[in-house]
Write a protein that holds these residues in place. Structure first.
Motif, PDB file in Angstrom:
ATOM      1  N   VAL A   1      59.512 -37.443 -52.567  1.00  0.00           N
ATOM      2  CA  VAL A   1      59.294 -36.910 -51.219  1.00  0.00           C
ATOM      3  C   VAL A   1      57.835 -37.085 -50.809  1.00  0.00           C
ATOM      4  CG1 VAL A   1      59.133 -34.770 -49.895  1.00  0.00           C
ATOM      5  CG2 VAL A   1      61.167 -35.244 -51.250  1.00  0.00           C
TER       6      VAL A   1
ATOM      7  N   ILE B   1      60.940 -44.021 -46.037  1.00  0.00           N
ATOM      8  CA  ILE B   1      61.117 -43.612 -47.431  1.00  0.00           C
ATOM      9  C   ILE B   1      61.840 -42.271 -47.477  1.00  0.00           C
ATOM     10  CG2 ILE B   1      59.922 -42.893 -49.533  1.00  0.00           C
ATOM     11  CD1 ILE B   1      57.763 -44.894 -48.937  1.00  0.00           C
TER      12      ILE B   1
ATOM     13  N   ILE C   1      65.685 -41.328 -49.114  1.00  0.00           N
ATOM     14  CA  ILE C   1      66.068 -40.378 -50.160  1.00  0.00           C
ATOM     15  C   ILE C   1      66.923 -39.250 -49.614  1.00  0.00           C
ATOM     16  CG2 ILE C   1      64.302 -40.887 -51.878  1.00  0.00           C
ATOM     17  CD1 ILE C   1      62.521 -38.873 -50.740  1.00  0.00           C
TER      18      ILE C   1
ATOM     19  N   ARG D   1      49.490 -39.852 -43.409  1.00  0.00           N
ATOM     20  CA  ARG D   1      48.333 -40.727 -43.234  1.00  0.00           C
ATOM     21  C   ARG D   1      48.570 -41.647 -42.039  1.00  0.00           C
ATOM     22  NH1 ARG D   1      43.399 -40.145 -44.974  1.00  0.00           N
ATOM     23  NH2 ARG D   1      44.000 -39.845 -47.130  1.00  0.00           N
TER      24      ARG D   1
ATOM     25  N   LEU E   1      51.803 -35.185 -53.651  1.00  0.00           N
ATOM     26  CA  LEU E   1      50.911 -36.340 -53.520  1.00  0.00           C
ATOM     27  C   LEU E   1      50.378 -36.491 -52.104  1.00  0.00           C
ATOM     28  CD1 LEU E   1      52.867 -39.038 -55.556  1.00  0.00           C
ATOM     29  CD2 LEU E   1      50.806 -37.848 -56.224  1.00  0.00           C
TER      30      LEU E   1
ATOM     31  N   ALA F   1      52.503 -41.484 -47.088  1.00  0.00           N
ATOM     32  CA  ALA F   1      52.394 -42.563 -46.109  1.00  0.00           C
ATOM     33  C   ALA F   1      52.577 -42.029 -44.694  1.00  0.00           C
ATOM     34  CB  ALA F   1      53.435 -43.633 -46.408  1.00  0.00           C
ATOM     35  N   LEU F   2      53.530 -41.106 -44.536  1.00  0.00           N
ATOM     36  CA  LEU F   2      53.852 -40.599 -43.195  1.00  0.00           C
ATOM     37  C   LEU F   2      52.662 -39.883 -42.559  1.00  0.00           C
ATOM     38  CD1 LEU F   2      55.987 -40.060 -41.009  1.00  0.00           C
ATOM     39  CD2 LEU F   2      56.620 -37.991 -42.245  1.00  0.00           C
TER      40      LEU F   2
ATOM     41  N   ILE G   1      55.551 -39.054 -52.007  1.00  0.00           N
ATOM     42  CA  ILE G   1      55.118 -40.453 -51.826  1.00  0.00           C
ATOM     43  C   ILE G   1      55.426 -40.860 -50.388  1.00  0.00           C
ATOM     44  CG2 ILE G   1      55.721 -42.854 -52.331  1.00  0.00           C
ATOM     45  CD1 ILE G   1      55.786 -42.201 -55.224  1.00  0.00           C
ATOM     46  N   GLY G   2      56.577 -40.415 -49.912  1.00  0.00           N
ATOM     47  CA  GLY G   2      56.947 -40.710 -48.535  1.00  0.00           C
ATOM     48  C   GLY G   2      56.017 -40.051 -47.532  1.00  0.00           C
ATOM     49  N   THR G   3      55.761 -38.758 -47.720  1.00  0.00           N
ATOM     50  CA  THR G   3      54.924 -38.072 -46.729  1.00  0.00           C
ATOM     51  C   THR G   3      53.460 -38.479 -46.868  1.00  0.00           C
ATOM     52  OG1 THR G   3      54.874 -36.126 -48.167  1.00  0.00           O
ATOM     53  CG2 THR G   3      56.440 -36.104 -46.356  1.00  0.00           C
TER      54      THR G   3
END
Ligand SMILES: Nc1ncnc2c1ncn2[C@@H]1O[C@H](COP(=O)(O)OP(=O)(O)OP(=O)(O)O)[C@@H](O)[C@H]1O
Ligand SMILES: Nc1ncnc2c1ncn2[C@@H]1O[C@H](COP(=O)(O)OP(=O)(O)OP(=O)(O)O)[C@@H](O)[C@H]1O
Ligand SMILES: [Mg+2]
Ligand SMILES: [Mg+2]
Lengths: 370, 325, 349, 517
Positions: A143, C321, C325, A152, A87, A149-150, A145-147
């Protein structure tokens, strides 16, 4: 079985036909073919019914618009075929855009050098995803979804309110130049075609690609036959990062503007196109020609609808509906086929099919899907 | 008719009316759809276009970003519309697409937010940036007694007009209001929820904050909503650019004393007439060109092909009920 | 227990209290909760207003209530090994629907608006659930499709109109900030929903069946569980809660434009994941998802207070996030290693 | 040649007559019949793919029959779902365990019918107590609170059995429940089954192991190719008779072991250890030799094999193949060195069932099939065809998937895949698990022939007769250690079982001394 097994001369035992169905059936009854047919139909319809669609600019703009999706769809297809998802691609596009801008404007690097560094950083972003997914074995949906945001966030943070806009004309023009004057094919299609050939070879004509499919269908079995599951996934994420970064460079040059919010939301468009092109979200199934047709289909529909003065909301509804219909149709067709087969054999207690039953059968068979 | 919009820049001479109106097609491309400000200006634009017998279209993306605007510009070029009225999300990113549309014969009018001057035929400016910036600084200075901490709640970080105003406001504060301290600038992305949450964060991060300037209609409404429900109501002043309908309740309940804006409807009307004048050849976009803008009267093109609507108008308790947009 | 031969597995010999304490200490919910407490504490040290001013206290509880509702619904769907990406669009559409109710029917009772919003969201969730269960197709694809469709419908419907605070009665808008015993009403709504759903998941047969389905859908079919009905129910619940969140949105923000709920779906999934709901279903609790939502929102609010520039906040959230995890994986890996080592010990005895 | 169905006595607990079921073009069941009296244990036997599991799934309500009669206690029934069958008093243990890994074993047993207290709240205390009671009845100790994840296959099967028993069903069907169980557990299961029979319930027992059928059952029904063949009282029939009915032809000798010339050491494993699974494992396999790895289920034999091949890592020790070191955790390297590994779980590990036969067979050697950088389906077909032919895989085309193939056929595909690599060492884990007698004999002959050609074979098997019949040398593993090494002559059932249970029964700390060299 008295003769040697390991080194028995060939042809002593039974031989098999290569295919159980004739070529035309194998070719026509596929998701890929359906998408291509739909694409052709939409182009044909639009040519006749949509004003200006047959104009000289339509496909030129179309290719310019969908180029980033086309590019990113290539590695994304492979990632999804292994049963994972990325993503964060659109965020990498944004980050790469910002890097090219800053390296060029602030550090004074030339565009090729800045671009190369951006691609490297994109690959590193992909490697970070890949490391967490393949080696730490975290779910890719979480993972990335986290990156998402990270990356961006880094892009936006690096640039702040600035927008780099002074890029050499030579390069911004190149992004929009046509391959042959007066033809609809912009220059960006050249790297795309090169990459497409490379990815088609990788996915469909190499041992690496066979491993990709096997991982998607059954990664344990793939591991047992010597496929390096972790490394394969890792490499695919690296490729997704690098190609996304390349798309980011194109984005920057095409718009002549490096911005942290470039390509926001592109990830869902890429995934929608890939899924529309017949790739199974559970992995193991899909082909690149279908995906390319899927991207084109979304592009052509958007373009035709814009020419008919539909705004983005109606276009969104159509694309969403298409996506839903495309997945439903497969399962609907399968169900109809089953029903048909049963009808043909005459009635039994089964003629009163219930939903429950279908579900049970589907569940036993749906192991295929997973 | 609204105050501040009746421009006196240029007399009503040289207008030969909308004679060549005929079948002029004008497409409005706002920053994004569903933005109340553009809904007003585009609706007025539509009325103006229809008044001279042209065809009006409004198209646009769902999020305010330049890459999403480009396909719509391309489409306009393909359709060969006579004029495109666009509010730019980025001064540079739209340029090439606009130039191509221009090459295809489309007249380009930017309004509200400009591109680089060479990318368009005309810019319809609501008010001078200096005027807008000064107006807001004056309003906040007035409300907080010309001293204390203030912060700015803007739209997107890259918004052209916002950033221009913010720079001018900073300069103005530095030069003319030594006791006012600009402590922070945050970006609400012209999204209700983000702007709302950023307002809350501003108050948390700066306990001594005395005023907020939000030069965007979405931002000021969200900030007003937050302030009106918090302890800071009446203690932290809020001003900026807002629409009367959105701000009416907050002016009445005392959250906001006064704010500014031109009439976005007039802006749309003026842009539509400017487009028409360009299309029918009345003007070329050169400095000194004059054209007629219906009820708004006559306008003259200024330096850099800019047409100025007027000065921002101040809304407060006494006059807000006279407006409905 | 008379049989003493083949000791297949060690039954728990430890006392119940010890076991419960141990489980609590190992639980993901506690870990995330602890992080939340640390975040609040650190921020409060920096700026006491963050917790101790009446606004600070209120916002601390109030701001997460929206995401809380979405995360609870999302968690239920994820537990069944599905996902609902359309919640952001559902929220926006319902928020607009809510505002419109007030415009079209002035004087409509507020409770009716809440119910209608809930029902409307439930209907949108039903469409998702129906498509997913009836056609047996992956939820990710379907809800990605309806994400576009619902938002498109929203934009077409809203068109150039928007809902302003003046369109809604002040009694409704007051709910956005009203407090009972210093606890905001919207937070109470969120917590009541959380308690109901959490109670159902833990103590009702239907709730346990949701876990079973997510744990192994094929086995659930063989077992004779009403898989379709349950999954459909999960989607309807998720839609209903997104609908409720839409009403809450209207009350809290007092204005609804086409951007409402944009991108919330990933936040909802993120909150659930941070709170320990396994993305492949079968495990996790809505309590965890709720704490995850609180953590996500609170971090967002705390960053500006501790002085992290606006631009870097998203990066920090992303990093957190990932950290959540990874930490989860490290902890569970350590537990697994302990189990393996324990097997050797029992053998050596 | 379907036989005539049994006559209807007044009260069958379960009665199926001429039941048919097709999946698309595949006819799984042509005319299945089965009649089970209350208070009896009825065996259902037949070759792989005879339609036993399909019949079971029709009774369970997973599938609906296309035609035929289906009665329960004399009443016509037609189950639309597994819930229907359950509520009618039918309990089924499926061939593959169907547990929910994330839930506690207790919840697994009571899912959907948990004891509820006031307000329909689940009464957890009552549930755990009931589970402990069940486990006690089965004579096992399992923590009722532990999650099902991580249970060994044997333990999973025990949970399945507890689940079925707790249903208090009048008809209990067990589809190969013993396939993963060791002797002790089988005995315990049989005791439970007998007591259920004595309570007047009807039991159906499916197994490929005839000794179990004869030890437990009262009646036996034979199926072949989806057809009913015969039903006999156990006392009036013999293994030979049943086998010939199942196969419909003469079965060659089951263990056609021919002595082969034993050559140099091919595989040499030294001091292999992995925390929690196995310790200090050293052994060697010579060319032409079949070494059997015996032991109870869960002893760690599969783990040893996996570590040797490199799909799992290990903490200490070394593996040499033909003198060269095989690096750990690198299956590719092991394959290159000449190792082949047929894993124990065909569907999950052995092959990609949804991939074509050709791709599966060419799966390991495809690196060699690349020409000019291109790997084509045609090339894979050319390479796979002969190997599929040599092993007589039953498929109509090379692009057919292995999804619907019978277990025996799938096993042949796996073997073809590995033999195509022309290995020096073949590790084969449970070569005939779930495979019928006819195919079993074929596989055994194949192994014997391969050894005759100089291949070194390491064979893991839980079936003692197989180990004793095929192996030149037997290593016995108990709780992760090799507790005995027996030559073919010394390897008696008693000796193997003694070593396999050595540490459990003796609990002697000085266990290592028992290893005989
Ligand atoms: N869902 C399905 N779709 C298509 N074919 C199926 C399906 N289930 C079973 N079959 C086919 O039906 C036939 C009978 O299978 P079944 O599982 O009943 O055999 P079985 O007697 O239980 O064999 P085994 O001893 O190996 O368990 C086989 O040829 C199998 O391939
Ligand atoms: N005490 C235990 N607790 C949890 N898991 C266990 C325990 N003992 C064994 N296991 C697991 O049970 C599984 C069975 O072990 P394994 O497959 O190695 O046995 P095996 O001797 O190869 O038996 P078979 O191949 O016949 O099933 C392994 O995955 C092992 O990790
Ligand atoms: Mg079977
Ligand atoms: Mg094993």
């Amino acid at each position: 079985m008295s003769t040697s097994i390991l080194s028995r001369p060939e042809g002593t035992t039974r031989s098999y036909p290569a295919y159980s169905r004739p070529l035309w059936r194998r070719a026509l009854f596929t998701r890929e073919f359906a998408v291509i047919a739909l694409l052709v139909a939409v182009i044909f319809y639009s040519n006749n019914n949509v004003e200006f669609f047959d104009g000289p600019l339509t496909f030129y703009y179309l290719f310019l618009d969908i180029a980033p999706i086309l590019l990113i769809a290539l590695p994304m297809t492979m990632v999804i075929i292994t049963g994972e998802i990325d993503l964060s691609v659109a965020s990498v596009v944004g980050l790469s855009s910002v890097l090219v801008g800053q390296l060029h404007a602030d550090a004074g690097l030339s565009i090729p050098v800045a671009g190369l560094i951006a691609i490297l950083v994109g690959a590193v972003c992909g490697a970070f995803n890949g490391f967490l997914v393949a080696y730490v074995k975290l779910p890719s949906l979480a993972v990335t979804i986290g990156t998402l945001a990270l990356y961006r966030g880094i892009a936006v943070g690096l640039l702040g309110t600035k927008a780099v806009t002074d890029f050499p004309e030579k390069w911004t023009d190149l992004a929009k130049k046509r391959v042959v004057e007066d033809h609809s094919f912009p220059m960006i299609l050249v790297p795309f075609v090169v990459l497409a050939v490379l990815f088609v070879w990788m996915l469909h004509f190499s041992t690496f690609g066979r491993g990709v499919f096997e991982i998607g269908l059954n990664d344990e079995a793939a591991h047992f036959t010597g496929v390096n599951v972790a490394r394969t996934k890792f490499l695919l994420f690296v490729m997704a990062g690098a190609v996304s970064a390349f798309a980011g460079i194109y984005y920057t040059l095409r718009f002549g503007s490096a911005r942290g919010d470039n390509a926001t939301g592109l990830e869902l468009q890429v995934i929608a196109a890939v899924l529309l092109g017949g790739v199974s979200i559970f992995g193991g199934r899909g082909a690149l020609h279908g995906v390319i047709a899927g991207v084109m289909l979304i592009g052509v529909i958007s373009s035709a609808m814009r020419l008919e003065n539909y705004t983005v909301n109606v276009i969104n509804i159509v694309i969403g509906a298409l996506l839903v219909l495309s997945v439903i149709s497969t399962s609907f067709l399968g169900w109809a086929k089953q029903l048909w087969a049963r009808r043909g054999r005459g009635s039994g207690p089964s003629s009163s099919e219930t939903g429950q039953h279908r579900q049970a059968v589907a569940a036993t068979e749906s192991t295929n899907e997973r | 008719a609204c105050g501040g919009s009746d421009s006196d820049g240029g007399s009503g001479s040289g207008s030969d009316g909308g004679s060549a109106g005929g079948d002029i097609s004008v497409t409005f491309l706002p920053k994004n759809l569903g933005n109340p400000y553009f809904d007003i200006s585009d609706a007025a634009g539509q009325k103006a276009v229809e008044s001279f017998g042209g065809t009006y279209e409004q198209v646009g993306p769902d999020a305010a970003s330049p890459d999403a605007q480009v396909p719509f510009i391309n489409t306009a070029a393909q359709q060969g519309v006579n004029a495109l009225v666009v509010s730019a999300n980025d001064p540079e990113a739209l340029c090439d697409a606009l130039k191509e549309a221009s090459d295809a014969g489309t007249k380009i009018v930017t309004f509200d937010s400009d591109t680089n001057p060479e990318c368009r035929d005309l810019y319809v400016q609501a008010a001078t940036s200096e005027g807008i910036a000064k107006k807001q600084v004056d309003l906040i200075a007035d409300q907080i007694g010309d001293s204390g901490e203030v912060a700015i709640l803007s739209a997107a970080a890259n918004a052209t007009n916002q950033n221009a105003w913010i720079d001018l406001m900073k300069k103005d504060i530095e030069e003319n209001h030594p006791n006012i301290k600009l402590v922070d600038t945050v970006y609400g992305d012209d999204d209700d929820q983000t702007s709302f949450d950023k307002t809350a964060a501003l108050l948390q991060a700066h306990p001594n904050l005395k005023g907020i300037i939000s030069p965007t209609t979405v931002g000021i409404a969200a900030a007003a909503r937050y302030l009106s429900t918090s302890d800071a109501k009446g203690k932290v002043a809020l001003t900026g650019l807002g629409t009367p309908n959105q701000m009416r309740d907050y002016v009445k309940d005392g959250t906001v004393t006064s704010f500014a804006l031109w009439n976005p409807g007039d802006l749309g009307t003026l842009a539509a007439f400017a487009a028409k004048a360009l299309v029918d050849g009345t003007i070329k976009g050169d400095e000194g060109d004059k054209f007629d803008a219906g009820d708004l009267g006559s306008f003259t093109v200024g330096k850099d092909s800019v047409v100025l609507l007027g000065e921002p108008f101040t809304y407060d308790k006494s006059n807000i009920d006279d407006f409905d947009f | 227990m008379s049989t003493t031969d083949t000791l297949l597995l060690e039954p728990s010999a430890i006392s119940p209290t010890k076991r419960i304490v141990g489980e609590l200490l190992r639980s993901r919910e506690i870990a995330v909760g602890a992080v939340l407490v640390v975040v609040v504490a650190l921020t409060t040290i920096k700026s006491p207003d963050f917790l101790f001013s009446s606004n600070g206290w209120r916002d601390l509880l109030l701001t997460p209530s929206l995401l809380l509702l979405l995360a609870v619904g999302q968690a239920v769907v994820i537990i069944t090994r599905n996902v609902d990406l359309s919640v952001g669009s559902t929220l926006g559409l319902t928020a607009y629907f809510t505002g419109n109710l007030f415009v079209d029917h002035p004087g409509i009772p507020i409770i009716a608006v809440f119910l209608l919003g809930l029902l409307f969201g439930a209907f949108l969730g039903f469409v998702n659930g129906f498509l997913v269960t009836f056609f047996n197709v992956p939820a990710l694809v379907i809800t990605l499709g309806t994400l576009y469709i619902y938002r498109g419908i929203f934009l077409s419907w809203a068109g150039s109109s928007r809902i302003n605070a003046s369109d809604m009665p002040s009694s409704f808008l007051d709910l956005g900030t009203k407090q009972i015993l210093t606890i905001p009403v919207l937070t109470i709504i969120g917590l009541v929903v959380l308690a109901l759903v959490g109670y159902y998941l833990y103590t009702a047969r239907g709730g346990r069946e949701l876990y079973a389905i997510g744990s192994d859908p094929d086995a659930a079919v063989l077992y004779g569980l009403p898989v379709k009905r349950r999954v459909l129910g999960a989607f309807v619940l998720c839609g209903a809660l997104a609908g409720l969140a839409g009403v809450v949105y209207a009350a809290r923000y007092g204005t609804v434009s086409s951007g409402a709920g944009y991108g919330m779906e990933l936040q909802a999934v993120g909150a659930a994941v941070i709170g320990g709901v396994a993305i492949f279903g079968g495990s996790g609790t809505v309590w965890g998802a709720a704490i995850g939502a609180f953590l996500l929102v609170t971090i967002n609010r705390a960053l500006p207070v501790v002085g992290i520039s606006d631009f870097w906040q998203r990066a920090v959230v992303g990093a957190l996030i990932i950290a959540a995890i990874v930490l989860d994986r490290v902890l569970s890996a350590r537990q697994a290693r302990r189990l393996v080592a324990a097997r050797d010990e029992t053998r050596e005895q | 040649m379907p036989g005539t169905a049994p006559e209807t006595p007044p009260e069958w607990a379960l009665e199926l007559r001429d039941v048919a079921k097709s999946f698309g073009a595949v006819v799984a069941l042509r005319s299945g019949s089965l009649a089970v009296a209350p208070g009896s244990i009825h065996a259902l036997v037949g070759e792989n793919g005879a339609g036993k599991s399909t019949l079971v799934k029709i009774v369970a309500g997973v599938h609906r029959r296309d035609s035929g009669v289906f009665r329960l206690h004399g009443k016509d029934v037609d189950f639309g779902s597994t819930a229907d069958s359950k509520s009618s008093g039918v309990a089924v243990i499926y061939q593959e365990p169907t547990l929910f890994p994330d839930l506690s074993v207790t919840e697994n047993i009571f899912m959907g019918r948990q004891p509820v207290g006031r307000g329909r709240r689940i009464d957890r205390a009552a549930m755990y107590a009931e589970a402990e009671r069940l486990f006690q009845g089965l004579g096992v100790q399992i923590d009722p609170r532990r999650p099902a994840r991580g249970l060994s296959i044997a333990d999973q099967q025990i949970i399945e059995i507890a689940k079925a028993i707790s249903l208090d069903a009048s008809v209990l069907i067990m589809d190969e429940p013993t396939a993963a169980l060791s002797g002790v557990e089988v005995d315990r299961l049989f005791a439970v089954a007998r007591s259920l029979r004595d309570e007047g319930r009807a039991l159906v027992f499916i197994s490929h192991r005839f000794d179990e059928v004869f030890a437990l059952c009262d009646t036996v029904t034979v199926m072949r190719d989806g057809d009913y063949v015969s039903t006999d009282a156990i006392a009036e029939t013999s293994v030979e008779q049943i086998v010939s009915r199942m196969v419909g032809r003469e079965v060659a000798e089951l263990f056609p072991k021919t002595p082969a010339e034993i050559g140099d050491v091919v595989l040499d494993v030294a001091g292999l250890s992995s925390t929690g699974t196995f310790h200090d494992i050293s052994f060697s396999v010579r060319s032409g030799e079949i070494v059997g790895l015996a032991g109870l289920v869960g002893a760690g034999r599969s783990e040893i094999a996996r570590a040797v091949f490199g799909v799992d890592g290990y903490d200490a020790g070394s593996v040499h193949l033909a003198g060269a070191t095989v690096p750990p955790k690198k299956p590719r390297a092991a394959i290159k060195a000449g190792m082949a590994f047929v894993p124990e779980d065909r569907r999950k590990q052995g092959l990609v069932t949804e991939s074509s036969v050709a791709r599966n067979v060419a799966g390991v050697i495809r690196g060699r099939l690349t020409h000019a950088g291109l790997l084509t389906t045609a090339g894979e077909n050319r390479a796979a065809g002969p190997w599929a032919g040599r092993l007589e895989v039953k498929t109509n085309a090379l692009d057919a998937t292995a999804t619907t193939m019978s277990g025996g056929n799938q096993q042949k595909v796996v073997l073809a895949k590995w033999l195509a690599t022309e290995p020096k060492l073949l590790i084969i884990d449970e070569p005939t698990r779930g495979i019928d007698v006819g195919t079993k004999a074929e596989v055994h002959r194949l192994l014997s022939d391969l050894a005759g050609e100089g291949l070194a074979i390491l064979m893991i098997s839980s079936e003692l007769p197989e180990v004793l019949g095929m192996a030149d040398r037997v290593l016995v593993v108990c709780e992760g250690r090799i507790t005995a090494e027996l030559s073919r002559e010394d390897a008696t059932p008693e000796a193997v079982m003694h070593a396999a249970t050595a540490r459990i029964t003796h609990a002697a700390p000085a266990h290592t001394s028992e290893v005989t060299a």
